[in-house]
Design an enzyme around this catalytic site. Structure first.
Site, short mmCIF file in Angstrom:
data_model
loop_
_atom_site.label_atom_id
_atom_site.label_comp_id
_atom_site.label_asym_id
_atom_site.label_seq_id
_atom_site.Cartn_x
_atom_site.Cartn_y
_atom_site.Cartn_z
N ARG A 68 0.81 -1.22 0.00
CA ARG A 68 0.00 0.00 0.00
C ARG A 68 0.85 1.27 0.00
O ARG A 68 0.49 2.27 0.61
CB ARG A 68 -0.96 0.01 1.20
CG ARG A 68 -1.91 -1.18 1.26
CD ARG A 68 -2.89 -1.19 0.10
NE ARG A 68 -3.72 -2.40 0.17
CZ ARG A 68 -3.46 -3.54 -0.46
NH1 ARG A 68 -2.39 -3.64 -1.23
NH2 ARG A 68 -4.27 -4.58 -0.34
N SER A 126 -10.83 -0.03 3.90
CA SER A 126 -9.96 -0.59 4.94
C SER A 126 -9.20 0.52 5.65
O SER A 126 -8.49 1.31 5.03
CB SER A 126 -8.95 -1.56 4.31
OG SER A 126 -9.62 -2.68 3.79
N GLU A 184 -4.12 2.91 6.92
CA GLU A 184 -4.11 2.72 5.47
C GLU A 184 -4.83 3.89 4.81
O GLU A 184 -4.45 4.35 3.74
CB GLU A 184 -4.78 1.40 5.09
CG GLU A 184 -4.77 1.13 3.61
CD GLU A 184 -5.22 -0.28 3.25
OE1 GLU A 184 -5.89 -0.43 2.21
OE2 GLU A 184 -4.92 -1.23 4.00
#
Length: 304
Positions: free
Chosen positions: A177, A226, A296
């Site tokens: 990510r 998320s 995130e």
């Protein structure tokens, strides 16, 4: 980040696209919360964006905004210029039997559907990510065992200086990510490569992914996707659940009872409510397991 936004009002270069001052961002992000962009720029094409950035005061911050699905815009708004890629950047076309050229503003659904129609397999996972190509490339977006780094060949990027460059995938420093794309740069297109496949089998895989997502995630809520990265060897949702945070509420924000790695805006939550709830979850997880969760979701802009 807090304080008054610096004034760039008098030095906006001319553009061919649409420029809006003090543009509310809450309607453009999934959480439906947060302040305004000092300036919102929707360029007419890549050359419009390139010329604008080249002429813009180098001290003015620039941030790209896709579908706003993985982002908290703080209540004080975003200083400088927010760049949003609209229809001119939302085209997807097959280049050859396994490769697609995708505009930075194209959605994951459009990319995966175009791949299906062209008989290109391996891009089905993009169907499940509520974002745009520019965001996928910047954040190494992924789901269901695949990541953007698995399919990216190269991307066209406009740097903060206005320079247009093409970067191969191995120049992006991909990790989980994360990429090393420079601050203030905007991804305007990407070349994705899959493998030959049968459209019916590709559709079946897309249906499977869509059903799994529907079953496990709070899709019809004001959420940001998320919230925390999965730590090595752990699942973030499980750590949150074990820390007793399922359904935890702060102001108008709540930890989802359906999937504990999702935060929800259930009652006119401010962005401060949502961010504070996330920090409380991090605190409780650290106290319970000793593991420090990493955000995130991007958190951008100024606190009030």
């Amino acid at each position: 980040m807090s304080g008054a936004a610096p004034a760039f009002d008098t030095i906006m270069p001319p553009v061919r696209g649409k420029m809006t001052a003090r543009a509310p961002l809450a309607p453009l992000v999934w959480f439906k919360s947060g302040g305004a962009a000092q300036w919102l720029f929707e360029p007419a094409d890549a050359d419009d964006l390139s010329a604008f950035l080249a002429a813009l005061d180098p001290s003015a911050p620039v941030m790209a905004l896709g579908l706003g699905s993985n982002m908290i815009v703080r209540d004080g708004g975003v200083p400088g210029v927010v760049v949003r890629l609209g229809k001119p950047f939302a085209k997807v076309e097959a280049v050859d039997a396994t490769t697609l050229r995708c505009g930075g503003g194209a959605s994951g659904i459009l990319v995966s559907s175009t791949a299906r129609d062209a008989g290109v397999a391996g891009l089905e996972f993009l169907r499940s990510i509520p974002g745009t190509v520019g965001g996928f490339v910047r954040m190494n977006g992924g789901a269901y065992g695949r990541e953007t780094c698995d399919i990216l060949v190269e991307c066209d990027v406009i740097l903060r200086s206005g320079e247009q460059v093409t970067l191969p995938a191995d120049a992006l420093g991909y990790t989980y990510r994360h990429s090393s794309l420079p601050e203030g740069s905007v991804v305007v297109s990407a070349l994705f490569r899959g493998e030959p496949g049968e459209p019916a089998a590709i559709q079946a895989e897309m249906d499977r992914i869509a059903a799994a997502r529907e079953e496990s995630q709070p899709l019809r809520s004001k959420t940001g996707g998320s919230t925390f990265k999965n730590p090595d060897g752990h699942r973030a949702w499980q750590l949150v659940d074990e820390a007793g945070c399922r359904g935890l509420q702060l102001g108008g924000a709540q930890v989802s009872e359906k999937h504990t790695n999702f935060l929800l805006n259930i009652d006119n939550a401010t962005s401060a409510d949502i961010e504070a709830l996330g920090e409380e979850v991090r605190r409780r997880v650290k106290a319970k397991s000793g593991i420090e969760l990493e955000w995130e979701i991007q958190r951008v802009g100024l606190s009030k």
